[in-house]
Design a protein around this motif. Structure first.
Motif, mmCIF file in Angstrom:
data_model
loop_
_atom_site.group_PDB
_atom_site.id
_atom_site.type_symbol
_atom_site.label_atom_id
_atom_site.label_comp_id
_atom_site.label_asym_id
_atom_site.label_seq_id
_atom_site.Cartn_x
_atom_site.Cartn_y
_atom_site.Cartn_z
ATOM 1 N N GLN A 9 18.445 35.933 7.930
ATOM 2 C CA GLN A 9 18.552 37.165 8.991
ATOM 3 C C GLN A 9 17.168 37.432 9.515
ATOM 4 O O GLN A 9 16.351 38.096 10.010
ATOM 5 C CB GLN A 9 19.453 38.523 8.796
ATOM 6 C CG GLN A 9 21.131 38.196 9.490
ATOM 7 C CD GLN A 9 21.495 39.223 9.051
ATOM 8 O OE1 GLN A 9 22.299 39.480 8.141
ATOM 9 N NE2 GLN A 9 21.161 40.197 9.226
ATOM 10 N N ASP A 10 16.049 37.276 8.289
ATOM 11 C CA ASP A 10 14.797 37.851 8.141
ATOM 12 C C ASP A 10 13.715 37.026 8.898
ATOM 13 O O ASP A 10 14.284 35.117 8.758
ATOM 14 C CB ASP A 10 14.384 37.862 6.834
ATOM 15 C CG ASP A 10 12.913 38.419 6.129
ATOM 16 O OD1 ASP A 10 12.097 37.521 7.035
ATOM 17 O OD2 ASP A 10 12.938 38.672 5.257
ATOM 18 N N PRO A 11 13.245 37.517 9.779
ATOM 19 C CA PRO A 11 12.835 36.420 10.688
ATOM 20 C C PRO A 11 11.696 34.813 9.656
ATOM 21 O O PRO A 11 10.914 34.011 10.436
ATOM 22 C CB PRO A 11 11.852 36.700 11.095
ATOM 23 C CG PRO A 11 11.499 38.341 11.020
ATOM 24 C CD PRO A 11 12.656 38.210 9.798
ATOM 25 N N LYS A 12 11.539 35.660 8.259
ATOM 26 C CA LYS A 12 10.185 34.682 7.875
ATOM 27 C C LYS A 12 11.374 33.422 7.028
ATOM 28 O O LYS A 12 10.892 32.578 6.225
ATOM 29 C CB LYS A 12 9.393 35.465 7.110
ATOM 30 C CG LYS A 12 8.208 36.125 6.962
ATOM 31 C CD LYS A 12 7.716 36.736 6.226
ATOM 32 C CE LYS A 12 6.297 37.762 6.934
ATOM 33 N NZ LYS A 12 5.517 36.694 7.473
ATOM 34 N N PHE A 70 17.400 43.519 9.345
ATOM 35 C CA PHE A 70 16.213 43.133 9.238
ATOM 36 C C PHE A 70 15.404 44.248 10.193
ATOM 37 O O PHE A 70 15.777 44.772 11.256
ATOM 38 C CB PHE A 70 15.978 41.922 9.802
ATOM 39 C CG PHE A 70 14.468 41.627 9.239
ATOM 40 C CD1 PHE A 70 13.728 41.424 8.377
ATOM 41 C CD2 PHE A 70 13.548 41.898 10.290
ATOM 42 C CE1 PHE A 70 12.505 41.356 7.512
ATOM 43 C CE2 PHE A 70 12.096 41.900 10.450
ATOM 44 C CZ PHE A 70 12.014 41.600 8.875
ATOM 45 N N LEU A 71 15.056 45.176 9.295
ATOM 46 C CA LEU A 71 13.721 46.412 9.399
ATOM 47 C C LEU A 71 12.388 45.820 9.643
ATOM 48 O O LEU A 71 11.518 45.950 10.178
ATOM 49 C CB LEU A 71 14.226 47.233 8.530
ATOM 50 C CG LEU A 71 14.118 48.994 8.960
ATOM 51 C CD1 LEU A 71 13.778 49.597 10.392
ATOM 52 C CD2 LEU A 71 13.938 49.948 8.190
ATOM 53 N N GLY A 72 11.562 45.419 8.545
ATOM 54 C CA GLY A 72 10.205 44.701 8.547
ATOM 55 C C GLY A 72 10.441 44.331 7.309
ATOM 56 O O GLY A 72 10.938 44.387 6.282
ATOM 57 N N HIS A 73 9.065 43.999 7.134
ATOM 58 C CA HIS A 73 8.654 43.685 5.480
ATOM 59 C C HIS A 73 7.755 45.478 4.484
ATOM 60 O O HIS A 73 6.763 45.631 5.543
ATOM 61 C CB HIS A 73 7.766 42.406 5.603
ATOM 62 C CG HIS A 73 8.814 41.310 5.744
ATOM 63 N ND1 HIS A 73 8.787 41.382 7.229
ATOM 64 C CD2 HIS A 73 9.318 40.733 5.161
ATOM 65 C CE1 HIS A 73 9.147 39.992 6.794
ATOM 66 N NE2 HIS A 73 9.859 39.817 6.365
ATOM 67 N N VAL A 74 8.256 45.289 3.611
ATOM 68 C CA VAL A 74 6.804 45.994 2.617
ATOM 69 C C VAL A 74 5.571 45.624 2.894
ATOM 70 O O VAL A 74 5.007 45.444 2.495
ATOM 71 C CB VAL A 74 7.557 46.476 1.337
ATOM 72 C CG1 VAL A 74 6.352 47.937 0.718
ATOM 73 C CG2 VAL A 74 8.870 46.488 1.373
ATOM 74 N N ARG A 75 4.787 46.849 3.277
ATOM 75 C CA ARG A 75 3.083 46.903 3.770
ATOM 76 C C ARG A 75 3.301 48.835 3.518
ATOM 77 O O ARG A 75 3.191 49.263 3.127
ATOM 78 C CB ARG A 75 2.803 47.012 5.422
ATOM 79 C CG ARG A 75 3.937 45.722 6.153
ATOM 80 C CD ARG A 75 3.967 45.382 7.229
ATOM 81 N NE ARG A 75 5.273 44.826 8.188
ATOM 82 C CZ ARG A 75 3.801 43.846 8.526
ATOM 83 N NH1 ARG A 75 3.291 43.212 7.957
ATOM 84 N NH2 ARG A 75 4.596 42.900 8.908
ATOM 85 N N TYR A 76 1.168 47.767 3.424
ATOM 86 C CA TYR A 76 0.529 49.238 3.121
ATOM 87 C C TYR A 76 0.499 49.847 4.029
ATOM 88 O O TYR A 76 0.802 49.145 6.056
ATOM 89 C CB TYR A 76 -0.431 48.268 3.036
ATOM 90 C CG TYR A 76 -1.028 48.240 1.327
ATOM 91 C CD1 TYR A 76 -1.001 48.371 0.788
ATOM 92 C CD2 TYR A 76 -0.612 46.892 1.672
ATOM 93 C CE1 TYR A 76 -1.220 48.496 -0.753
ATOM 94 C CE2 TYR A 76 -1.132 45.497 0.112
ATOM 95 C CZ TYR A 76 -0.967 46.694 -0.929
ATOM 96 O OH TYR A 76 -1.274 46.652 -2.114
#
Length: 405
Positions: free
Chosen positions: A72-75, A122-128
């Motif tokens: 499910q994660d695009p990566k 999936f929502l996203g990746h942890v980012r600054y």
């Protein structure tokens, strides 16, 4: 109706959930963890599933099904990366957030769901704040095995867990201590003066503990290794006791961690609930090199089938001097005991209530086709049971039965 008993491992014999993080949402305890597979070649090969139980009955676990798939994660569209230890929290918006890391990729992902054990998206990746993915800036710490805390002020705290031994050159060749104590050790190291791994009462490996608080009670959730390697791990738990200064005493590994006390001194018990296991040469580590080769003469937990309906878990390869321990049982009346074994080994199965077998409670003949009961000479009260094979060849230990009356 008498309440069912709870054992370790607390999930069915065919399920392999390590790295368990327990959380109370509503009136249920939900456990989120990695997902190993029997006889897998590496850690965490399966998608995330969730198990839950009522807060007032930790013997009644229910599989909630798959909650997040690795592709499910695009990566990871091809599903080649492995989902390692996750954690979940309820956000200030009332939704549930699943934090995870793909093996050693070095980034963390987040998925979200409206319910604790639904299908997470999936929502996203942890980012600054500037949009850079955490783990991709120079000097970043390694994002791995997330731990999440939803604070009472509405903030979410995200922790990354990893341990890398410091090279001796860096520490000036000093063997430095790591104080803060041990909550649980698979081999009961550090209990009863047991400080060396060779003296452990079970085979050693990672445990990845998670804490659960239910009212006044605290529990440590952890996992054990099976199948003579580190890639088929199973979920266990023990109750913790507090110390006068507010800390915790180390929990003893038992067969009855979530049972609320000792098991009944009657009935049939599968050998897979053994909490102690060793060979005549002691124990070893599963997370070292070539464990199956190094420990080929040692007993181990395994299963007979790959599918749920065929799975029968047992202790395999008990050779002369190998022992299995079960803690604890409430013995109240005269008892007889019968063991179930397979294999071509011949000899006796000694039964004792001490790990050194200083006093034998029974000696049962072991040979193909034998399963005869014999009186168990044991004092009333809460007692452990230890079984040691003496003889030629090897036997597989499937179960024992305590007969009363």
């Amino acid at each position: 109706m008498e309440k069912r008993q709870a054992f370790n491992p607390y999930l069915p014999s065919w399920e392999y959930i390590p790295d368990g993080e327990p959380h109370v949402f509503g009136d249920r305890v939900y456990v989120y963890g990695s997902h190993d597979k029997f006889n897998a070649p590496i850690f965490c090969v399966s998608d995330y599933v969730c198990w839950s139980a009522p807060v007032d009955d930790l013997s009644d676990w229910r599989c909630e099904g798959v909650i997040y798939r690795k592709n499910q994660d695009p990566k990871n569209k091809l599903g080649l990366r492995l989902l390692f230890a996750p954690d979940v929290c309820r956000g200030p918006d009332g939704r549930y957030y699943l934090y995870y890391a793909f093996d050693f990729m070095g980034i963390m992902g987040v998925a979200v769901c409206d319910t604790p054990a639904g299908t997470y998206q999936f929502l996203g990746h942890v980012r600054y704040p500037d949009g850079t993915v955490w783990g991709r800036k120079k000097g970043d710490q390694f994002p791995f095995d997330p731990g999440v805390l939803a604070d009472d002020d509405g903030r979410i705290w995200l922790y990354s867990g990893f341990y890398t031994p410091a090279p001796a050159l860096v520490t000036g060749f000093q063997k430095l201590r790591n104080d803060g104590g041990t909550l649980v050790s698979l081999g009961d190291l550090f209990l009863d003066g047991r400080t060396e791994e060779k003296d452990g009462l079970n085979y050693l490996g990672n445990t990845h503990g998670g804490l659960l608080n239910l009212g006044a009670d605290w529990y440590i959730f952890y996992h054990r290794q099976t199948n003579r390697h580190s890639y088929s791990r199973q979920a266990c738990a023990e109750k913790l006791e507090r110390t006068p200064d507010g800390g915790f005493r180390q929990a003893e590994v038992t067969s009855c961690g979530l049972n609320g006390g000792a098991l009944r001194g009657e009935g049939r018990y599968e050998a897979r609930i053994a909490c102690n296991l060793w060979s005549k040469d002691g124990v070893g580590r599963y997370d070292g090199p070539s464990p199956r080769k190094r420990l080929k003469a040692h007993p181990y937990f395994t299963q007979s089938g790959g599918r749920k309906e065929e799975c029968g878990q047992y202790i395999a390869n008990m050779r002369d001097g190998a022992a299995a321990g079960f803690k604890y049982f409430r013995m109240e009346t005269p008892v007889s005991i019968r063991v179930e074994t397979s294999g071509e080994g011949r000899g006796t199965m000694e039964v004792s209530d001490t790990p050194d077998f200083a006093r034998l409670c029974a000696e049962l003949k072991i040979a193909p086709g034998t399963a005869r009961a014999q009186p168990l000479d044991i004092e009333p009260g809460v007692r452990p049971l230890y079984f040691r094979f003496r003889g030629e060849g090897s036997v597989n230990f499937h179960a024992f039965t305590l007969l009363t009356g």
